[in-house]
Design an enzyme around this catalytic site. Sequence first.
Site, PDB file in Angstrom:
ATOM      1  N   ASN A   1       0.862  -1.175   0.000  1.00 31.52           N
ATOM      2  CA  ASN A   1       0.000   0.000   0.000  1.00 31.52           C
ATOM      3  C   ASN A   1       0.903   1.232   0.000  1.00 31.52           C
ATOM      4  O   ASN A   1       1.882   1.297   0.745  1.00 31.52           O
ATOM      5  CB  ASN A   1      -0.907  -0.006   1.231  1.00 31.52           C
ATOM      6  CG  ASN A   1      -1.949  -1.109   1.160  1.00 31.52           C
ATOM      7  OD1 ASN A   1      -2.460  -1.424   0.082  1.00 31.52           O
ATOM      8  ND2 ASN A   1      -2.261  -1.716   2.297  1.00 31.52           N
TER       9      ASN A   1
ATOM     10  N   GLY B   1      -4.555   3.080   1.920  1.00 33.33           N
ATOM     11  CA  GLY B   1      -4.666   2.363   3.187  1.00 33.33           C
ATOM     12  C   GLY B   1      -3.354   2.249   3.932  1.00 33.33           C
ATOM     13  O   GLY B   1      -3.307   1.636   4.996  1.00 33.33           O
ATOM     14  N   GLN B   2      -2.260   2.813   3.386  1.00 33.68           N
ATOM     15  CA  GLN B   2      -1.000   2.733   4.141  1.00 33.68           C
ATOM     16  C   GLN B   2      -1.159   3.463   5.472  1.00 33.68           C
ATOM     17  O   GLN B   2      -1.529   4.645   5.494  1.00 33.68           O
ATOM     18  CB  GLN B   2       0.173   3.324   3.351  1.00 33.68           C
ATOM     19  CG  GLN B   2       1.512   3.125   4.073  1.00 33.68           C
ATOM     20  CD  GLN B   2       2.723   3.655   3.315  1.00 33.68           C
ATOM     21  OE1 GLN B   2       2.598   4.300   2.279  1.00 33.68           O
ATOM     22  NE2 GLN B   2       3.908   3.386   3.860  1.00 33.68           N
TER      23      GLN B   2
ATOM     24  N   HIS C   1       6.499  -2.033   3.816  1.00 33.96           N
ATOM     25  CA  HIS C   1       6.193  -3.433   4.153  1.00 33.96           C
ATOM     26  C   HIS C   1       5.448  -4.084   3.007  1.00 33.96           C
ATOM     27  O   HIS C   1       4.592  -3.474   2.373  1.00 33.96           O
ATOM     28  CB  HIS C   1       5.391  -3.534   5.453  1.00 33.96           C
ATOM     29  CG  HIS C   1       4.206  -2.618   5.529  1.00 33.96           C
ATOM     30  ND1 HIS C   1       4.329  -1.271   5.778  1.00 33.96           N
ATOM     31  CD2 HIS C   1       2.887  -2.850   5.365  1.00 33.96           C
ATOM     32  CE1 HIS C   1       3.135  -0.717   5.778  1.00 33.96           C
ATOM     33  NE2 HIS C   1       2.231  -1.647   5.515  1.00 33.96           N
TER      34      HIS C   1
HETATM   35  P1  AMP Z   1      -0.729  -0.764   5.872  1.00 33.14           P
HETATM   36  O1  AMP Z   1      -2.168  -0.441   6.166  1.00 33.14           O
HETATM   37  O2  AMP Z   1      -0.474  -1.224   4.466  1.00 33.14           O
HETATM   38  O3  AMP Z   1       0.203   0.363   6.300  1.00 33.14           O
HETATM   39  O4  AMP Z   1      -0.395  -2.033   6.755  1.00 33.14           O
HETATM   40  C1  AMP Z   1      -0.081  -1.923   8.103  1.00 33.14           C
HETATM   41  C2  AMP Z   1      -0.397  -3.268   8.694  1.00 33.14           C
HETATM   42  O5  AMP Z   1       0.234  -3.351   9.936  1.00 33.14           O
HETATM   43  C3  AMP Z   1      -1.885  -3.496   8.936  1.00 33.14           C
HETATM   44  O6  AMP Z   1      -2.326  -4.638   8.185  1.00 33.14           O
HETATM   45  C4  AMP Z   1      -1.968  -3.712  10.440  1.00 33.14           C
HETATM   46  O7  AMP Z   1      -2.916  -4.699  10.807  1.00 33.14           O
HETATM   47  C5  AMP Z   1      -0.556  -4.135  10.780  1.00 33.14           C
HETATM   48  N1  AMP Z   1      -0.126  -3.859  12.140  1.00 33.14           N
HETATM   49  C6  AMP Z   1      -0.275  -2.720  12.837  1.00 33.14           C
HETATM   50  N2  AMP Z   1       0.287  -2.838  14.059  1.00 33.14           N
HETATM   51  C7  AMP Z   1       0.822  -4.083  14.110  1.00 33.14           C
HETATM   52  C8  AMP Z   1       1.544  -4.826  15.102  1.00 33.14           C
HETATM   53  N3  AMP Z   1       1.846  -4.290  16.312  1.00 33.14           N
HETATM   54  N4  AMP Z   1       1.906  -6.093  14.825  1.00 33.14           N
HETATM   55  C9  AMP Z   1       1.615  -6.639  13.633  1.00 33.14           C
HETATM   56  N5  AMP Z   1       0.959  -6.014  12.653  1.00 33.14           N
HETATM   57  C10 AMP Z   1       0.551  -4.746  12.889  1.00 33.14           C
END
Ligand code: AMP
Length: 113
Positions: free
Chosen positions: A86, A92-93, A99
């Site tokens: 993203n 949605g980032q 990542h």
């Molecule tokens: P994005 O929305 O592409 O930035 O993805 C961020 C992702 O990080 C989301 O799918 C969240 O569910 C995940 N996330 C946020 N905090 C944590 C955490 N502490 N451990 C694992 N995943 C997380």
Amino acid sequence: MSDCLFCKIIAGEIPSKNVYDDEYTYAFEDIDPKAPTHVLVVPKRHIRGLKEAEAEDAEIIGRCHLAAAEIARQRNIENSYRTVLNVGPGSGQSVFHLHVHLLGGRGLKWPPG
Ligand code: AMP
Ligand code: ZN
């Protein structure tokens, strides 16, 4: 980066369910999974996101994808998975440390929403 959630996870300051670890990349279970396999693969070096990445980041971004492919092989989902980055808040980032989402273990619609 001291105030970055994923840098803290890589450093072990915030717990995570680690699924892969090598010299360049770290992978862990997403805390809010959107599929039976939902793993995040991150470069150990802080990069804010794909749009901020530079030519010198090309290898590490490729390594993140190769790590995702290895995890998919280990989980026997290698014929049906998706890697997603993203980019920017409109996509949605929500975490600004680059990542790769690895999603699989269920049917995946195309195009994604
Ligand atoms: P994005 O929305 O592409 O930035 O993805 C961020 C992702 O990080 C989301 O799918 C969240 O569910 C995940 N996330 C946020 N905090 C944590 C955490 N502490 N451990 C694992 N995943 C997380
Ligand atoms: Zn970071």
